[in-house]
Scaffold this motif. Structure first.
Motif, PDB file in Angstrom:
ATOM      1  N   VAL A 161     -76.356 -40.433  38.574  1.00 50.30           N
ATOM      2  CA  VAL A 161     -75.020 -40.612  39.144  1.00 50.30           C
ATOM      3  C   VAL A 161     -74.347 -39.246  39.215  1.00 50.30           C
ATOM      4  CG1 VAL A 161     -72.785 -41.735  38.901  1.00 50.30           C
ATOM      5  CG2 VAL A 161     -74.866 -42.914  38.153  1.00 50.30           C
ATOM      6  N   VAL A 162     -73.919 -38.840  40.416  1.00 49.97           N
ATOM      7  CA  VAL A 162     -73.267 -37.534  40.554  1.00 49.97           C
ATOM      8  C   VAL A 162     -71.763 -37.665  40.787  1.00 49.97           C
ATOM      9  CG1 VAL A 162     -75.323 -36.289  41.311  1.00 49.97           C
ATOM     10  CG2 VAL A 162     -73.904 -37.430  42.999  1.00 49.97           C
ATOM     11  N   ILE A 163     -71.309 -38.781  41.371  1.00 54.04           N
ATOM     12  CA  ILE A 163     -69.876 -39.032  41.556  1.00 54.04           C
ATOM     13  C   ILE A 163     -69.625 -40.498  41.213  1.00 54.04           C
ATOM     14  CG2 ILE A 163     -67.906 -39.018  43.137  1.00 54.04           C
ATOM     15  CD1 ILE A 163     -69.368 -36.946  44.820  1.00 54.04           C
ATOM     16  N   ARG A 164     -68.672 -40.718  40.304  1.00 58.79           N
ATOM     17  CA  ARG A 164     -68.398 -42.082  39.860  1.00 58.79           C
ATOM     18  C   ARG A 164     -66.916 -42.407  40.077  1.00 58.79           C
ATOM     19  NH1 ARG A 164     -71.305 -45.023  36.079  1.00 58.79           N
ATOM     20  NH2 ARG A 164     -72.350 -43.133  35.322  1.00 58.79           N
ATOM     21  N   ASP A 165     -66.651 -43.296  41.045  1.00 59.59           N
ATOM     22  CA  ASP A 165     -65.313 -43.859  41.271  1.00 59.59           C
ATOM     23  C   ASP A 165     -64.238 -42.758  41.337  1.00 59.59           C
ATOM     24  OD1 ASP A 165     -63.508 -45.878  41.753  1.00 59.59           O
ATOM     25  OD2 ASP A 165     -63.079 -46.214  39.629  1.00 59.59           O
TER      26      ASP A 165
ATOM     27  N   HIS B 289     -55.186 -25.949  40.533  1.00 57.39           N
ATOM     28  CA  HIS B 289     -55.793 -26.872  39.573  1.00 57.39           C
ATOM     29  C   HIS B 289     -57.279 -26.987  39.904  1.00 57.39           C
ATOM     30  CE1 HIS B 289     -56.097 -30.593  42.203  1.00 57.39           C
ATOM     31  NE2 HIS B 289     -55.325 -29.835  42.928  1.00 57.39           N
ATOM     32  N   MET B 290     -58.028 -27.662  39.032  1.00 53.83           N
ATOM     33  CA  MET B 290     -59.476 -27.683  39.185  1.00 53.83           C
ATOM     34  C   MET B 290     -60.047 -29.071  38.982  1.00 53.83           C
ATOM     35  SD  MET B 290     -60.846 -24.217  37.420  1.00 53.83           S
ATOM     36  CE  MET B 290     -60.696 -24.938  35.809  1.00 53.83           C
ATOM     37  N   PHE B 291     -61.116 -29.347  39.741  1.00 55.17           N
ATOM     38  CA  PHE B 291     -61.955 -30.509  39.484  1.00 55.17           C
ATOM     39  C   PHE B 291     -63.126 -30.023  38.627  1.00 55.17           C
ATOM     40  CE2 PHE B 291     -60.621 -32.370  43.833  1.00 55.17           C
ATOM     41  CZ  PHE B 291     -59.468 -32.900  43.269  1.00 55.17           C
ATOM     42  N   VAL B 292     -63.235 -30.548  37.425  1.00 54.97           N
ATOM     43  CA  VAL B 292     -64.305 -30.151  36.502  1.00 54.97           C
ATOM     44  C   VAL B 292     -65.369 -31.236  36.502  1.00 54.97           C
ATOM     45  CG1 VAL B 292     -64.867 -29.484  34.140  1.00 54.97           C
ATOM     46  CG2 VAL B 292     -62.599 -28.957  35.085  1.00 54.97           C
ATOM     47  N   PHE B 293     -66.578 -30.901  36.954  1.00 51.33           N
ATOM     48  CA  PHE B 293     -67.697 -31.847  36.976  1.00 51.33           C
ATOM     49  C   PHE B 293     -68.330 -31.843  35.593  1.00 51.33           C
ATOM     50  CE2 PHE B 293     -66.737 -31.628  41.299  1.00 51.33           C
ATOM     51  CZ  PHE B 293     -67.463 -32.561  42.020  1.00 51.33           C
ATOM     52  N   GLU B 294     -68.073 -32.912  34.842  1.00 50.50           N
ATOM     53  CA  GLU B 294     -68.487 -32.972  33.438  1.00 50.50           C
ATOM     54  C   GLU B 294     -69.835 -33.625  33.228  1.00 50.50           C
ATOM     55  OE1 GLU B 294     -65.022 -34.987  31.813  1.00 50.50           O
ATOM     56  OE2 GLU B 294     -64.225 -33.055  31.151  1.00 50.50           O
TER      57      GLU B 294
ATOM     58  N   ILE C  68     -65.503 -36.655  36.986  1.00 53.02           N
ATOM     59  CA  ILE C  68     -64.802 -35.500  37.530  1.00 53.02           C
ATOM     60  C   ILE C  68     -63.396 -35.483  36.936  1.00 53.02           C
ATOM     61  CG2 ILE C  68     -63.989 -34.338  39.610  1.00 53.02           C
ATOM     62  CD1 ILE C  68     -66.159 -35.813  41.176  1.00 53.02           C
ATOM     63  N   LYS C  69     -63.090 -34.420  36.181  1.00 56.54           N
ATOM     64  CA  LYS C  69     -61.790 -34.299  35.526  1.00 56.54           C
ATOM     65  C   LYS C  69     -60.880 -33.413  36.361  1.00 56.54           C
ATOM     66  CE  LYS C  69     -59.579 -32.506  31.318  1.00 56.54           C
ATOM     67  NZ  LYS C  69     -58.829 -33.742  31.015  1.00 56.54           N
TER      68      LYS C  69
ATOM     69  N   ARG D 185     -71.715 -27.364  35.901  1.00 63.11           N
ATOM     70  CA  ARG D 185     -73.052 -26.782  35.808  1.00 63.11           C
ATOM     71  C   ARG D 185     -73.837 -27.013  37.089  1.00 63.11           C
ATOM     72  NH1 ARG D 185     -74.908 -28.352  29.594  1.00 63.11           N
ATOM     73  NH2 ARG D 185     -73.364 -27.012  28.537  1.00 63.11           N
ATOM     74  N   ASN D 186     -74.848 -26.171  37.282  1.00 65.44           N
ATOM     75  CA  ASN D 186     -75.726 -26.349  38.438  1.00 65.44           C
ATOM     76  C   ASN D 186     -76.359 -27.736  38.395  1.00 65.44           C
ATOM     77  OD1 ASN D 186     -75.311 -23.735  39.449  1.00 65.44           O
ATOM     78  ND2 ASN D 186     -76.897 -22.880  38.133  1.00 65.44           N
ATOM     79  N   GLY D 187     -76.340 -28.427  39.542  1.00 71.36           N
ATOM     80  CA  GLY D 187     -76.909 -29.764  39.615  1.00 71.36           C
ATOM     81  C   GLY D 187     -75.952 -30.864  39.245  1.00 71.36           C
TER      82      GLY D 187
END
Length: 621
Positions: A325-329, A498-503, A508-509, A345-347
């Motif tokens: 899962v790369v993007i959730r809701d 502001h930033m979208f942080v892919f955790e 996505i925070k 991070r990469n990926g």
């Protein structure tokens, strides 16, 4: 002690003069950066210094007693190697035994491990093995048996960096070491090189890296080399002073030239009675007056199409690739003139997110609603995709013959000159451009369409610092919406709101701040988590033993290190508290205050490092 001496180095490519008679040296302990505009010969100079190509003339002399390591901008591997073979490719007996020991741990062969443990003892290789384990861990190199030919660009850069660092050369030459690295790895590398005793020569566009690592800087400008004895901030100040002084000198020469020109224009008989030295001085003065010392400055002033109130609305977006899962809701409504940074991070799914946002990829579920007035300008990480046999001017005219700028229009040739491609480069083949020049040309093909929603995926790779400064100024006043994916911390800090942080795991925070704000918040969070983990560990609790097949094994030295970390962390924590108490106690001795403040920073950094290492090793316990 002198490590490198360069004398009268000259290199030209046909009519293109890169540098003339460069003479400089680098001494033990110096951490030196080389700064120059794209296409002026930075990588060529490094290749000459490392013997990868010959110079037209001049000498390069290294101290015979030192070992030199070179990290290329684009690493070259033996495709038949695995990761572990490539990493331990330095060829010394110690590294060969350590490689065999690491492979034995992977195979869990008790007899072989015992034999190699004895050999490690004989070579006194445990400290070296511990340092190697830390480097591999920090660079996130885990699958040691993976063939290098299957690695991504970012993975290849990490493997190449590990191979250079673990060989512990006396003199490190690094060409764009931070390209394709995750932000947390860049932070670690910055700290590693700052504490390292190795002498450095590096080419990098990462300005935080330059500021925090470098002790001095060489600038290659107009075929000459200028030395600045300080970091990047010092370089900026002194460079402005140099350019202002040079411009003042040219103005003075032009004023004197008018008087001397009158003298030279007098009748030949009168001039013939004058001293020859004055005639020679006139010609020297004329040459100085015709100089243009102020570096040419690219200025971005490209028009943006009108953008309405509705920009981009994403609602309940989900995306998976198989079980990953790369993007959730994810839901968000973008606003006009908004500046958003994306890190992860990469990926983690950053590029997938951008492709969904622009409609190049459909989500598994959810909606993506784009405003009617939106005109995307998408600068992709992979760079320009054109026929390498095309001429530079044809790349532009294939899109438009006339380009609309802020308050006028210009021809394709004018547009190229505007982006610092002089007339003699218009008919050069794309294949002949440097990496940075190709990126600058690619940026032109994006902006030429007058976008009002810019998406920039790693725009800073290969661009020189001077172009980055101009791009930052342009984005700050850009009338549209901007999304930036970048590992350049300085660039992100300067632009984003502001930033979208892919955790990971599709989460996505939305973080309210720039990268430095996020880094400070994340470090605080990690410290609190580590303390909570140590507290839980100290409490007697029955835990279920993990199956041996899935448990990571601590090496002998890792176990010894882990056992000592609690005491070290306790001592550092106590010293930090003691220093803070002294600083809060009303000291008036300035020298004592400075000393304690410096020690506080050192102790805090060491404490952070020990706590992070404790957490890493505890996961293997």
């Amino acid at each position: 002690m002198n490590y490198l001496s360069v004398e009268n180095l000259t290199q030209h490519w046909g009519d293109i003069k890169l540098f003339d008679n460069l003479t400089f040296g680098i001494n033990q302990g110096q951490k030196t950066a080389l700064i120059a505009r794209n296409g002026t010969g930075k990588t060529t100079l490094l290749n000459i210094l490392t013997g990868d190509q010959p110079a037209e003339s001049g000498r390069v002399v290294y101290n015979d007693s030192i070992r030199v390591g070179y990290l290329r901008q684009s690493p070259v591997f033996d495709n038949s190697n695995t990761v572990i073979q490539q990493v331990f490719d330095s060829g010394t007996e110690t590294t060969r035994v350590i490689r065999q020991y690491e492979q034995a741990l992977l195979s869990a062969d008790a007899s072989l491990i015992a034999d190699l443990t004895a050999r490690m003892d004989a070579l006194k290789a445990w400290d070296y093995e511990q340092r190697i384990s830390q480097v591999l861990s920090q660079l996130k190199i885990n699958d040691m048996e993976q063939p290098v030919r299957t690695l991504s660009g970012g993975q290849q850069k990490r493997v190449a960096l590990a191979s250079v660092l673990i060989s512990e050369p006396d003199f490190l030459i690094l060409d764009e070491p931070t390209n394709h690295l995750d932000l947390d790895i860049i932070d670690w590398l910055e700290d590693y090189l700052t504490r390292s005793r190795s002498t450095l020569l590096m080419v990098t566009h990462d300005r935080y890296f330059l500021d925090r690592v470098c002790t001095d800087i060489y600038e290659l400008d107009n075929r000459r080399l200028y030395h600045y004895d300080g970091n990047y901030s010092y370089f900026l100040r002194k460079r402005e002073e140099r350019l202002a002084a040079a411009e003042a000198e040219v103005d003075k020469a032009r004023n004197l030239l008018r008087r001397e020109q009158e003298w030279m224009n007098r009748q030949p008989q009168a001039r013939g009675t004058k001293a020859q030295y004055r005639i020679d001085a006139y010609h020297d003065l004329k040459a100085r007056a015709q100089q243009a010392p102020q570096a040419r400055q690219m200025k971005l002033d490209v028009a943006a199409s009108r953008l309405g109130n509705k920009v981009l609305n994403m609602t309940g977006v989900c995306k998976s690739f198989g079980s990953k899962v790369v993007i959730r809701d994810f839901s968000y409504k973008f606003a006009p003139r908004e500046r958003v940074g994306i890190i992860g991070r990469n990926g983690a799914g950053k590029t997938t997110f951008l492709n969904i946002a622009t409609g190049a990829l459909s989500p598994d579920s959810g909606t993506v609603d784009t405003g009617d007035t939106v005109v995307y300008g998408y600068y992709r990480q992979e760079g320009i995709v054109v026929d390498e046999g095309k001429r530079v001017i044809d790349v532009i005219t294939d899109i438009a013959d006339n380009i609309r700028t802020g308050d006028s229009t210009m021809s394709a040739a004018q547009f190229l000159r505007y982006f610092l491609f002089p007339n003699e480069m218009h008919h050069v083949l794309v294949s002949k451009l440097s990496g940075g020049e190709k990126k600058r040309l690619y940026l032109m093909t994006v902006l030429i369409r007058n976008p009002n929603f810019l998406i920039l995926d790693e725009p800073t790779n290969d661009l020189d610092i001077f172009t980055l400064n101009v791009l930052e100024d342009y984005l700050s006043s850009f009338a549209g919406t901007v999304i930036i994916v970048s590992h350049d911390r300085y660039f992100v800090d300067k632009i984003v709101e502001h930033m979208f942080v892919f955790e990971g795991d599709g989460q996505i925070k939305d973080f309210p701040g720039n990268y430095s704000d996020y880094l400070e918040w994340d470090r605080t969070r990690q410290r609190e988590q580590q303390r909570a983990d140590r507290t839980r560990r100290a409490e007697p609790a029955r835990t279920q033993e993990r199956p041996a097949a899935t448990r990571q094994r601590l090496t002998y030295m890792e176990r010894r290190e882990f056992e000592s970390l609690d005491a070290e962390i306790a001592a550092l924590t106590a010293r930090k508290a003691e220093i803070e108490s002294l600083l809060a106690g009303g000291l008036t001795d300035t020298d004592r205050l400075v000393s304690l403040s410096t020690e506080h920073s050192t102790v805090s950094a060491a404490l952070d490092e020990k706590e992070m290492r404790w957490l890493e090793l505890s996961e293997k316990e």
